[in-house]
Design a protein around this motif. Structure first.
Motif, PDB file in Angstrom:
ATOM      1  N   LYS A 330       0.819  -1.221   0.000  1.00 21.69           N
ATOM      2  CA  LYS A 330       0.000   0.000   0.000  1.00 21.69           C
ATOM      3  C   LYS A 330       0.850   1.268   0.000  1.00 21.69           C
ATOM      4  O   LYS A 330       0.321   2.377   0.105  1.00 21.69           O
ATOM      5  N   GLU A 331       2.170   1.081  -0.066  1.00 17.80           N
ATOM      6  CA  GLU A 331       3.120   2.203  -0.073  1.00 17.80           C
ATOM      7  C   GLU A 331       2.999   3.049   1.191  1.00 17.80           C
ATOM      8  O   GLU A 331       3.110   4.278   1.163  1.00 17.80           O
ATOM      9  N   VAL A 332       2.728   2.361   2.302  1.00 15.64           N
ATOM     10  CA  VAL A 332       2.751   3.020   3.614  1.00 15.64           C
ATOM     11  C   VAL A 332       4.118   2.748   4.221  1.00 15.64           C
ATOM     12  O   VAL A 332       4.440   1.603   4.566  1.00 15.64           O
ATOM     13  N   ASN A 333       4.935   3.766   4.316  1.00 12.70           N
ATOM     14  CA  ASN A 333       6.307   3.579   4.778  1.00 12.70           C
ATOM     15  C   ASN A 333       6.349   3.289   6.271  1.00 12.70           C
ATOM     16  O   ASN A 333       5.864   4.092   7.069  1.00 12.70           O
ATOM     17  N   PRO A 334       6.919   2.157   6.662  1.00 11.76           N
ATOM     18  CA  PRO A 334       7.077   1.896   8.100  1.00 11.76           C
ATOM     19  C   PRO A 334       8.063   2.884   8.695  1.00 11.76           C
ATOM     20  O   PRO A 334       8.994   3.337   8.020  1.00 11.76           O
ATOM     21  N   ASP A 335       7.848   3.248   9.942  1.00 11.25           N
ATOM     22  CA  ASP A 335       8.774   4.149  10.622  1.00 11.25           C
ATOM     23  C   ASP A 335       9.533   3.374  11.686  1.00 11.25           C
ATOM     24  O   ASP A 335       9.388   2.154  11.820  1.00 11.25           O
ATOM     25  N   VAL A 336      10.331   4.076  12.450  1.00 14.75           N
ATOM     26  CA  VAL A 336      11.150   3.403  13.456  1.00 14.75           C
ATOM     27  C   VAL A 336      10.277   2.757  14.527  1.00 14.75           C
ATOM     28  O   VAL A 336      10.634   1.731  15.119  1.00 14.75           O
ATOM     29  N   VAL A 358      15.196  -8.707  11.436  1.00 15.16           N
ATOM     30  CA  VAL A 358      14.350  -7.535  11.154  1.00 15.16           C
ATOM     31  C   VAL A 358      15.185  -6.260  11.280  1.00 15.16           C
ATOM     32  O   VAL A 358      15.061  -5.334  10.473  1.00 15.16           O
ATOM     33  N   PHE A 359      16.049  -6.228  12.293  1.00 13.70           N
ATOM     34  CA  PHE A 359      16.910  -5.071  12.511  1.00 13.70           C
ATOM     35  C   PHE A 359      17.821  -4.833  11.303  1.00 13.70           C
ATOM     36  O   PHE A 359      18.015  -3.686  10.882  1.00 13.70           O
ATOM     37  N   GLU A 360      18.345  -5.907  10.748  1.00 15.27           N
ATOM     38  CA  GLU A 360      19.229  -5.775   9.587  1.00 15.27           C
ATOM     39  C   GLU A 360      18.473  -5.254   8.364  1.00 15.27           C
ATOM     40  O   GLU A 360      19.009  -4.500   7.549  1.00 15.27           O
ATOM     41  N   LYS A 361      17.203  -5.644   8.227  1.00 14.17           N
ATOM     42  CA  LYS A 361      16.393  -5.212   7.072  1.00 14.17           C
ATOM     43  C   LYS A 361      16.130  -3.714   7.075  1.00 14.17           C
ATOM     44  O   LYS A 361      15.858  -3.128   6.028  1.00 14.17           O
ATOM     45  N   MET A 362      16.199  -3.089   8.239  1.00 19.24           N
ATOM     46  CA  MET A 362      15.855  -1.673   8.335  1.00 19.24           C
ATOM     47  C   MET A 362      16.725  -0.815   7.425  1.00 19.24           C
ATOM     48  O   MET A 362      16.282   0.199   6.892  1.00 19.24           O
ATOM     49  N   GLY A 363      17.975  -1.230   7.235  1.00 21.56           N
ATOM     50  CA  GLY A 363      18.878  -0.394   6.455  1.00 21.56           C
ATOM     51  C   GLY A 363      18.975  -0.749   4.997  1.00 21.56           C
ATOM     52  O   GLY A 363      19.757  -0.147   4.257  1.00 21.56           O
ATOM     53  N   ARG A 364      18.194  -1.745   4.552  1.00 28.41           N
ATOM     54  CA  ARG A 364      18.312  -2.187   3.155  1.00 28.41           C
ATOM     55  C   ARG A 364      17.364  -1.400   2.265  1.00 28.41           C
ATOM     56  O   ARG A 364      16.308  -1.862   1.886  1.00 28.41           O
ATOM     57  N   SER A 365      17.729  -0.207   1.945  1.00 27.93           N
ATOM     58  CA  SER A 365      16.856   0.662   1.153  1.00 27.93           C
ATOM     59  C   SER A 365      16.667   0.143  -0.265  1.00 27.93           C
ATOM     60  O   SER A 365      15.627   0.331  -0.875  1.00 27.93           O
ATOM     61  N   GLY A 369      12.927  -0.745  -0.318  1.00 25.90           N
ATOM     62  CA  GLY A 369      12.356   0.535  -0.741  1.00 25.90           C
ATOM     63  C   GLY A 369      12.217   1.552   0.363  1.00 25.90           C
ATOM     64  O   GLY A 369      11.566   2.566   0.196  1.00 25.90           O
ATOM     65  N   VAL A 370      12.779   1.291   1.549  1.00 32.15           N
ATOM     66  CA  VAL A 370      12.668   2.249   2.649  1.00 32.15           C
ATOM     67  C   VAL A 370      13.917   2.128   3.515  1.00 32.15           C
ATOM     68  O   VAL A 370      14.452   1.046   3.715  1.00 32.15           O
ATOM     69  N   LEU A 371      14.378   3.252   3.975  1.00 34.32           N
ATOM     70  CA  LEU A 371      15.539   3.285   4.853  1.00 34.32           C
ATOM     71  C   LEU A 371      15.108   3.921   6.160  1.00 34.32           C
ATOM     72  O   LEU A 371      14.691   5.068   6.193  1.00 34.32           O
ATOM     73  N   VAL A 372      15.142   3.139   7.215  1.00 28.73           N
ATOM     74  CA  VAL A 372      14.766   3.625   8.539  1.00 28.73           C
ATOM     75  C   VAL A 372      15.977   3.486   9.441  1.00 28.73           C
ATOM     76  O   VAL A 372      16.518   2.383   9.615  1.00 28.73           O
ATOM     77  N   LYS A 373      16.412   4.582   9.999  1.00 22.43           N
ATOM     78  CA  LYS A 373      17.576   4.563  10.867  1.00 22.43           C
ATOM     79  C   LYS A 373      17.148   4.189  12.278  1.00 22.43           C
ATOM     80  O   LYS A 373      16.253   4.805  12.843  1.00 22.43           O
ATOM     81  N   PRO A 374      17.753   3.148  12.855  1.00 24.68           N
ATOM     82  CA  PRO A 374      17.373   2.763  14.226  1.00 24.68           C
ATOM     83  C   PRO A 374      17.733   3.858  15.219  1.00 24.68           C
ATOM     84  O   PRO A 374      18.710   4.588  15.022  1.00 24.68           O
ATOM     85  N   ASP A 375      16.932   3.981  16.264  1.00 25.87           N
ATOM     86  CA  ASP A 375      17.227   4.962  17.303  1.00 25.87           C
ATOM     87  C   ASP A 375      17.737   4.247  18.558  1.00 25.87           C
ATOM     88  O   ASP A 375      17.868   3.019  18.590  1.00 25.87           O
ATOM     89  N   VAL A 376      18.029   5.019  19.596  1.00 24.31           N
ATOM     90  CA  VAL A 376      18.586   4.458  20.831  1.00 24.31           C
ATOM     91  C   VAL A 376      17.612   3.468  21.462  1.00 24.31           C
ATOM     92  O   VAL A 376      18.021   2.423  21.991  1.00 24.31           O
TER      93      VAL A 376
END
Length: 761
Positions: A330-336, A358-365, A369-376
């Motif tokens: 649906k092209e809804v971008n997941p956030d952190v 799942v954590f590793e997938k966060m950076g695979r833009s 199709g989405v790049l989410v930078k992990p937070d603290v």
């Protein structure tokens, strides 16, 4: 107007067809809708400020004598001009005088009803701002004034009145205003006001009748976003007496809104999804989200996140993965937050390896199709998850990665997770090294840090170190909380250092740190074990004063301790207190009392207690029969003891345990019935009951009395075969006996774990 009559006409009026285009009303705003119909501009010869000035500076009785005002009336003025003029007169009284002046002396007042409507609207506005008390009452007087003079209400005047009456829960008056409004002027926004009035007036059934008409496919007043806000606000904030909507009913109602193209905004939708999930209705939340998307509604990440949280609490990872894929489709971008929810619930279920994937997938833009930078927070969640499954070394590496690759500074939570992991693994030194590193990094430890280290040190026997550490933290200004003292008091109670535990309890009270149930329970149990029954009873009284009720375990400990101290009257009083507190005696309570009275030789009382025990639904168990057998043995009534023992094995099907066999074997040996004792030892082997050192010691004593050396050697071999080590009592019996008869080598072989029958003398 009577309320019943108002209701009767309500649904009929809703069904009237609209005869023209009606402009929208700004729902619930204080602004006025001036866009009803195109109106001619006021004559240029008379500016509004000029007329307002004349009206303010001239007595109202002299207005008719003022040529400019008379000429103004004959112009005639437009409704918009009249609205502006009346608004600026400064008082309701002056506005009413102007209304009467215009109505009496202007020909346009009869030819153009809008002029009167707009003028009266301004009067209502003036009264609204002017009155400081009983605004609804004042407005109702003005409404009655207009009604008596047959002055038509403008849509904005009706809106103002209905809004005011609705807030005051003047339902009948609101319906009356609605009925007075011309049918051509009614639109969805006005019906929304009526709907809100009905819900505010707790007239739920009529409100739903109105709503049902609006939600029909061919409704003249179809719902809009304000409608759904009114309904949801009423459901969310108000207690609808006699009408509780189920989750299924709410979902069905919302789907009807969706069918009209009216969708929930992100805030409402997220709140509803969260509420459904917390009510255990994740399946309905799932259906509602998909119904809204299917009918054309846009769902944002926050609503997906709410559903993901609910599914996570139910550990439904299959649907969580499916929902994540749907977000992508649906092209809804997941956030952190999206990834944080998924990772958090995976970690809680000890599925840390999946969480890392799942954590590793966060950076695979490139792939996702989405790049989410992990937070603290996300790093801390993963580190905590790793530590909870014993992978604290990997957690430590992740902290370094967090620092080096992303530039994040570890915070107190980061260190607390790691310290807890190493403490639980018994690596106290590593935990203390992390604590020192924490201080070097200028990360301030909190009470959780202190409690974690204290618990770790106490758990692994480093109680003195724990107390020194606690004293250091107090000197640095970090005060302990209830958990701190609970850890320390429980530890000292467990090692029978009751004085230190009591000292900490008093310190806790001095620091205004209220003890919790666990503190009281630990102290009571420790004091009972130390036979300090008076202190235990005192702590129990303090717990009750603090509003903390004792549980059955504490009551049983107190009753047992009082019985052991022969304070049966106090034990009886404690039993009475327990029953008055609504706690019924359990099997342990009855066994304690049966044991006490049996040992005192009061077998009739013990039998009476056993009968009550059975009547209360508790079957006597091995402890019950053991207490009776032990008591009969002490009383020298071995026959009765054996009778109960034989009855256990045959009639009541409660198999005797090692303790009961030991009691009987010891008593038989002391009664010079060694053969019967040896026979019981054989029975133990046949029934799979494992003998212990006490069993063999009792037999050795009996065999020594008869000087049955060969039988003693057989028993020694059985003891070795069963890997049952001799203790000091065994050696006290065997050493002088075997030494006197010259069998020290066999004794040495026995101690070394060899069979004595095959060794040489």
């Amino acid at each position: 107007m009577k309320l019943a009559a108002a209701r009767k006409s309500l649904l009929h009026l809703l069904a009237l067809p609209k005869t023209g285009s009606i402009s929208g009303l700004r729902h619930f705003s204080g602004e006025i809708d001036d866009t009803q119909k195109p109106l001619p501009p006021p004559p240029t010869s008379f500016a509004v400020p000029e007329i307002v000035s004349l009206l303010k500076t001239t007595d109202h009785n002299d207005w008719i004598s003022n040529s400019q005002l008379v000429e103004f009336l004959h112009t005639p003025p437009s409704p918009t001009s009249l609205l502006k003029i009346t608004r600026q007169l400064g008082s309701t009284e002056k506005a009413l005088h102007f209304f009467e002046f215009f109505k009496t002396h202007s020909s346009s007042s009869s030819s153009n009803p809008s002029s009167l409507s707009f003028t009266f609207q301004a009067i209502l506005e003036q009264a609204m701002h002017e009155e400081k008390s009983d605004v609804p009452g004042k407005l109702f007087q003005l409404f009655s004034f207009a009604k008596d003079r047959k002055i038509p209400l403008s849509i904005n005047a009706a809106t103002l009145l209905m809004r005011c009456f609705g807030r005051a829960k003047m339902l009948e008056e609101s319906i009356s205003v609605y009925n007075e409004l011309d049918s051509d002027s009614r639109n969805t926004n006005v019906v929304n006001l009526l709907l809100d009035c009905l819900f505010r007036g707790v007239n739920i059934d009529d409100g739903f009748k109105v709503l049902d008409e609006m939600l029909k496919r061919d409704s003249d007043f179809p719902p809009n976003n304000s409608t759904v806000d009114i309904v949801l606000d009423a459901m969310w904030r108000r207690n609808w007496v006699g009408r509780r909507m189920s989750v299924e009913e709410i979902c069905g109602l919302l789907v009807r809104f969706f069918e009209h193209g009216v969708f929930l905004d992100d805030v409402w939708f997220t709140k509803l999804i969260t509420k459904f999930c917390r009510s255990g209705k994740c399946d309905k939340a799932w259906d509602l989200l998909h119904d809204m998307m299917k009918l054309g509604g846009q769902v944002k990440a926050s609503s997906f996140n709410a559903l993901l949280s609910g599914l996570g609490r139910e550990h439904d990872f299959q649907k969580m993965n499916l929902l994540m894929n749907e977000m992508k489709e649906k092209e809804v971008n997941p956030d952190v937050v999206t990834f944080g929810i998924f990772i958090n619930h995976l970690c809680k279920c000890c599925r840390v390896d999946e969480a890392l994937q799942v954590f590793e997938k966060m950076g695979r833009s490139e792939t996702d199709g989405v790049l989410v930078k992990p937070d603290v927070v996300l790093y801390n969640t993963l580190i905590d998850g790793l530590c909870k499954v014993g992978k604290q070394e990997e957690g430590l590496k992740l902290m370094e990665k967090m620092r080096l690759e992303n530039g994040y500074v570890p915070n107190t939570i980061t260190y607390n997770c790691l310290i807890d992991g190493f403490c639980k693994a018994g690596e106290i030194e590593r935990s203390l090294e992390l604590f020192d590193q924490m201080k070097k990094d200028r990360v301030v430890p909190n009470v959780i840090t202190m409690n974690t280290l204290l618990h770790g040190m106490c758990k692994f026997g480093r109680v003195s170190s724990a107390m020194r550490f606690f004293a250091e933290m107090q000197e640095k200004g970090l005060k302990g909380n209830v958990i701190t003292y609970t850890v320390l008091i429980t530890t000292f109670c467990s090692v029978n250092n009751i004085d230190r535990a009591m000292s900490l309890f008093n310190e806790m009270s001095e620091n205004r740190c209220l003890p919790d149930a666990k503190v009281y329970y630990s102290l009571i149990m420790g004091l009972c074990q130390a036979r300090r029954t008076d202190d235990a009873s005192c702590i129990a009284s303090k717990a009750k004063e603090a509003g903390i009720g004792l549980d059955i375990i504490c009551y049983n400990a107190l009753i047992g301790a009082l019985c052991r101290k022969n304070k049966i009257d106090e034990a009886h009083k404690m039993l009475k207190d327990m029953e008055e507190a609504g706690i019924k005696p359990d099997c342990c309570t009855y066994n304690t009392l049966i044991s006490y009275f049996s040992e005192k030789g009061q077998f009739t009382t013990a039998s009476r207690i056993m009968k009550r025990m059975i009547d209360d639904g508790f079957l006597p168990n091995v402890v019950t029969y053991g207490a009776l057998i032990h008591a009969y043995c002490l009383a020298g009534n071995l026959d009765e003891a054996m009778k109960i023992f034989q009855n256990m094995s045959s009639a009541i099907n409660v198999p005797p345990n090692t303790v009961i066999y030991n009691i009987l074997i010891d008593t038989l040996c002391k009664s010079d019935k060694v053969e019967a004792a040896i026979s019981l030892l054989g029975e133990m082997k046949d029934k799979g009951v494992r003998p212990n050192t006490k069993t063999y010691n009792a037999l050795f004593k009996g065999l020594q009395e008869r000087n049955w050396v060969e039988k003693a050697f057989e028993i020694m071999d059985q003891m070795t075969e069963n890997a049952c080590n001799p203790d000091y009592i065994t050696m006290e019996v065997l050493t002088p006996w075997l030494s006197d008869i010259g069998e020290t080598e066999k004794l040495r072989s026995f101690v070394e774990g060899y069979e004595v029958s095959t060794s040489t003398a």
